[in-house]
Write an enzyme that holds these catalytic residues in place. Structure first.
Site, mmCIF file in Angstrom:
data_model
loop_
_atom_site.group_PDB
_atom_site.id
_atom_site.type_symbol
_atom_site.label_atom_id
_atom_site.label_comp_id
_atom_site.label_asym_id
_atom_site.label_seq_id
_atom_site.Cartn_x
_atom_site.Cartn_y
_atom_site.Cartn_z
ATOM 1 N N LYS A 41 0.819 -1.235 0.000
ATOM 2 C CA LYS A 41 0.000 0.000 0.000
ATOM 3 C C LYS A 41 0.840 1.265 0.000
ATOM 4 O O LYS A 41 0.486 2.240 -0.638
ATOM 5 C CB LYS A 41 -0.988 -0.011 1.163
ATOM 6 C CG LYS A 41 -0.349 0.097 2.526
ATOM 7 C CD LYS A 41 -1.387 -0.094 3.634
ATOM 8 C CE LYS A 41 -0.728 0.040 4.984
ATOM 9 N NZ LYS A 41 -1.370 -0.762 6.015
ATOM 10 N N ARG A 75 -8.664 -0.899 16.250
ATOM 11 C CA ARG A 75 -8.943 -0.448 14.892
ATOM 12 C C ARG A 75 -9.952 -1.470 14.369
ATOM 13 O O ARG A 75 -10.981 -1.652 15.000
ATOM 14 C CB ARG A 75 -7.668 -0.347 14.048
ATOM 15 C CG ARG A 75 -7.852 0.631 12.871
ATOM 16 C CD ARG A 75 -6.614 0.790 12.011
ATOM 17 N NE ARG A 75 -6.306 -0.411 11.245
ATOM 18 C CZ ARG A 75 -5.264 -0.517 10.415
ATOM 19 N NH1 ARG A 75 -4.434 0.494 10.256
ATOM 20 N NH2 ARG A 75 -5.046 -1.634 9.747
#
Ligand SMILES: *Cc1c(COP(=O)(O)O)cnc(C)c1O
Length: 353
Positions: free
Chosen positions: A37, A132
């Site tokens: 990413k 998260r």
């Protein structure tokens, strides 16, 4: 000649770094998913990771996975961010596996898979304390029970992610609990998880400190490969290159000037009231590089100059100790945030060596 600023991407150093982490984790039977990413799925980098032995390639953005696929990169692709409902159709088409936490999304993936006449593999992410993404441990049983009854999707594993948002360390305790959950549900539902994905570049200390790594058989690594550091305290991982990717900027002005601005002080371009120390005259070099190109806080010059400050397009250096002239190039080491910002800036070119 390539126009500055540009990222200098050293493929052989990236290969070394990847090989090193594949070996470090491989010794304990853990395969590595290379996470692309931060480099936006750059196909040449993906190829390098694959040739150095990663077992699969993961990315948070389906656009990056599509980019790699369209570049004929042959790998198992994993979407590591939980998909949104609106992209379910793309996820099924382009990702081999996706990480999930929401039943409503998994239902959409299942519907899309049925329409495409395929079966989509999913990993369920478990919340182990970092807060998260993740399914709460006490909801896991119910969700697994529902998912394994759905047509169109196949549950292939469990994953967890620590030290990303809450900064929670992977420890013996939380990692053992994660393995315990994997075992518990394999028994309960009489199945075998193919992938038990135990974390990211924050898992080196845990790996080195524990002989018994439980059921974990996969780890997802990005930063450690690109930057050469683990991410709990940013320790250099022995034998890894810290400069596999560097940023090169060009000097556009170099003059002896005062160290103290002259006149009345108000706010600077970013709403801060600057304070300067009087160091007399100094050689101030300006590099044509600014906050539109890079998160400046994450830059470390590789020559003995000091960064005094920056604006959108200018990086001001104290070059008194190492005189720089106009047209000269300055190389910087990058932290993760700086690398991410350069990769996403349309102004920063790339040079592969
Ligand atoms: C970004 C990310 C990783 C990789 O983290 P690094 O610190 O770059 O190794 C792994 N897993 C998930 C879910 C991520 O979002």
């Amino acid at each position: 000649m390539i126009k500055a600023p540009y990222l200098e991407i050293n493929i052989s150093k990236l290969y070394d770094n990847t090989k090193k982490v594949v070996d470090i984790f491989g010794v304990k039977g853990i395969e590595v998913t290379g996470i692309t990413k931060v480099v936006l799925g750059e196909p040449r980098i993906a190829l390098c990771l694959i040739s150095a032995g990663v077992n699969s390639v993961g990315d948070s953005r389906i656009e990056n996975i599509i980019r790699m696929r369209e570049d004929n990169i042959n790998a198992k692709f994993i979407l590591i961010r939980t998909p949104s409902v609106s992209e379910a159709h793309y996820i099924v088409r382009y990702a081999d596996i996706s990480f999930n936490t929401e039943l409503s999304v998994i239902r959409e993936l299942a519907n899309a898979a049925i329409k495409q006449d395929t079966i989509h593999d999913i990993v369920l992410m478990v919340e182990m304390g970092d807060l998260r993404e993740g399914i709460l441990q006490h909801d896991l049983d119910k969700i697994i029970g529902k998912v394994i009854k759905m047509k169109g999707v196949r549950l292939v594993g469990l994953g967890t992610n620590l030290a990303c948002f809450g900064g929670i360390r992977p420890t013996r305790k939380n990692m053992d609990q994660f393995s315990f959950l994997a075992e518990k549900f394999e028994k309960k539902y009489n199945m075998k998880f193919r992938m038990i994905s135990g974390g990211n570049s924050a898992n080196f200390d845990w790996l080195f400190a524990n002989k018994d790594i439980g059921r974990v058989n996969n780890i997802r690594l990005g930063e450690s490969i690109f930057i050469g550091r683990e991410t709990l305290s940013r320790k250099h991982i022995e034998g890894m290159h810290l400069d596999a990717i560097t940023l090169v900027g060009e000097v556009i002005e170099s003059k002896f000037k005062d160290s103290l601005p002259e006149g009345e002080i108000g706010q600077d371009a970013f709403g801060k009231t600057p304070l300067f120390e009087d160091k007399g005259k100094m050689l101030r070099a300006i590099v044509g590089l600014g906050r539109q190109d890079v998160s400046v806080d994450g830059l470390t010059p590789l020559i003995p100059v000091d960064i005094i400050g920056s604006s959108s397009d200018h990086l001001i250096l104290d070059a008194t100790r190492f005189p720089l002239s106009v047209g000269g190039h300055v190389k910087f080491r990058l932290n993760y945030a700086a690398l991410l910002s350069c990769m996403t800036s349309p102004f920063v070119a790339r040079k592969f060596i």
